[in-house]
Scaffold this motif. Structure first.
Motif, PDB file in Angstrom:
ATOM      1  N   GLY A   1      -3.927  -7.468   3.024  1.00  0.00           N
ATOM      2  CA  GLY A   1      -3.563  -8.688   1.744  1.00  0.00           C
ATOM      3  C   GLY A   1      -4.880  -9.280   1.403  1.00  0.00           C
ATOM      4  N   VAL A   2      -4.769  -9.064   0.040  1.00  0.00           N
ATOM      5  CA  VAL A   2      -5.761  -9.747  -0.834  1.00  0.00           C
ATOM      6  C   VAL A   2      -5.454 -10.785  -1.663  1.00  0.00           C
ATOM      7  N   ARG A   3      -5.942 -11.993  -1.562  1.00  0.00           N
ATOM      8  CA  ARG A   3      -5.608 -13.013  -2.648  1.00  0.00           C
ATOM      9  C   ARG A   3      -6.475 -13.393  -3.442  1.00  0.00           C
TER      10      ARG A   3
ATOM     11  N   GLU B   1      -2.960  -4.817  -0.742  1.00  0.00           N
ATOM     12  CA  GLU B   1      -1.516  -5.566  -1.324  1.00  0.00           C
ATOM     13  C   GLU B   1      -2.064  -6.740  -1.854  1.00  0.00           C
TER      14      GLU B   1
ATOM     15  N   GLN C   1      -2.404 -10.048  -4.460  1.00  0.00           N
ATOM     16  CA  GLN C   1      -1.583 -11.343  -4.550  1.00  0.00           C
ATOM     17  C   GLN C   1      -2.451 -12.198  -5.308  1.00  0.00           C
TER      18      GLN C   1
ATOM     19  N   GLU D   1      -1.839 -16.476   4.817  1.00  0.00           N
ATOM     20  CA  GLU D   1      -1.017 -15.222   4.543  1.00  0.00           C
ATOM     21  C   GLU D   1      -1.784 -14.129   4.180  1.00  0.00           C
ATOM     22  N   THR D   2      -3.097 -13.993   4.221  1.00  0.00           N
ATOM     23  CA  THR D   2      -4.045 -12.942   3.817  1.00  0.00           C
ATOM     24  C   THR D   2      -5.135 -12.690   4.414  1.00  0.00           C
ATOM     25  N   ASP D   3      -5.823 -11.460   4.189  1.00  0.00           N
ATOM     26  CA  ASP D   3      -6.886 -11.010   5.028  1.00  0.00           C
ATOM     27  C   ASP D   3      -8.123 -10.997   4.197  1.00  0.00           C
TER      28      ASP D   3
ATOM     29  N   LYS E   1     -12.021 -13.658   8.727  1.00  0.00           N
ATOM     30  CA  LYS E   1     -11.610 -12.927   7.277  1.00  0.00           C
ATOM     31  C   LYS E   1     -12.724 -12.900   6.506  1.00  0.00           C
TER      32      LYS E   1
END
Length: 326
Positions: free
Chosen positions: A6-8, A32, A34, A45-47, A73
């Motif tokens: 996950g990438v925000r 993914e 965001q 909710e992300t990495d 992270k």
């Protein structure tokens, strides 16, 4: 199949190329993407968090971001997010960004930082970007060569624990403060608690995001933050291109089951790379070498060269026999 990372992205409204980085990273298949807002970054909710051109005087949720990084992270900071004159001083201190005070001018409005600015319309004034001596073999620089670019550069320093990867050699190509006669660090990586941060201070112009070296660098930086690239490779896997399917299966087992970072030529080299130089550097920074021995690799000049070089470098070499006898 490995889970997607996950990438925000928190992206300033004034970004010169909005949405470009999200599309580029999204095409890699591992991530993914965001989008997030400053008010609700959703870090649980992300990495990976990307601070994309977040310019002063925008205040970031520093405590939350530092807690996110220190928990294990990754944070990717681009252009104005790395600006030493930012109001987010706690983040800059933790990420190892330091002032270069002799490049400041004191005015009635306070200290003003000098810039070296080569605009895209000034091709004779392009700035040279060079790999930092001693760190040329860092995995983030895989496929990166010294290059020229039209960009804005400001003077800054890095703390001793930051690994400098690139610096800007402005020289006397354009009118600027004398500080720019010295190499200016513009890219680095650093540990933050149990996590990591990747810093890249270019990105003022939209054209920058179409430069192959910049695109590859930011992609590699995201992979490094996600643990897909390490400072050194655990294993260099040598094989014939005709055995690529078997090599990919072995690399997946080594990574997924044993947590090893594996240099696999077909995966880690892209069109346009200087293959022989990239392979040489990857061999140097790999702890061990594994040779997939098949009837194809026995007749491959590349495989012979790779394990011969590994022997010269005193690497441990493990042959895996497939469809050939001892």
């Amino acid at each position: 199949m490995a889970a997607r990372i996950g990438v925000r992205i928190i992206e300033d409204d004034r970004h010169p190329a909005p949405g470009v980085l999200a599309r580029q990273l999204g095409q890699l298949g591992s991530f993914e993407m965001q989008l997030a807002s400053l008010d609700s970054p959703g870090l649980d909710e992300t990495d990976i968090l990307v601070l994309n051109n977040v310019a002063p005087p925008t205040h970031l949720p520093e405590t939350e971001i530092l807690r996110f990084a220190e928990s294990g992270k990754g944070v990717l900071c681009i252009h104005d997010s790395v600006f030493p004159g930012s109001v987010n001083t706690r983040l800059l201190e933790a990420f190892g960004v330091r002032h270069a005070w002799d490049s400041y001018s004191v005015t009635d409005q306070g200290p003003i930082m000098a810039l070296a600015n080569a605009a895209p319309g000034q091709p004779l004034q392009r700035i040279t970007v060079r790999r930092a001596l001693g760190n040329e073999s860092h995995s983030v620089l895989t496929g990166i060569t010294d290059f020229e670019i039209a960009e804005e550069v400001w003077a800054q320093n890095f703390a001793p624990d930051v690994t400098c990867l690139l610096y800007a050699d402005v020289g006397d190509r354009l009118p600027c403060h004398p500080r720019f006669r010295q190499p200016i660090p513009i890219c680095g990586c650093v540990g933050v608690g149990a996590g990591k941060a990747f810093l890249f201070s270019l990105g003022h112009y939209a054209e920058t995001y179409s430069d192959l070296n910049v695109v590859r660098l930011l992609s590699n930086g995201a992979k490094w933050l996600a643990g897909l690239l390490s400072d050194n490779w655990d294993l260099f896997l040598s094989y014939s291109s005709q055995d690529q399917q078997y090599a990919q299966s072995l690399a997946a087992i080594a990574h997924d089951d044993f947590g090893l970072s594996v240099f696999l030529a077909a995966k880690d080299l892209e069109s346009g790379d200087e293959w022989s130089e990239t392979l040489r550097k990857s061999l140097i920074v790999s702890r061990e070498v594994c040779v997939l021995m098949t009837p194809h690799s026995l007749h491959s000049e590349w495989v012979t060269t790779e394990w011969g070089a590994a022997w010269i470098l005193r690497k441990r070499i493990t042959p895996l026999l497939l469809r050939c006898d001892i």
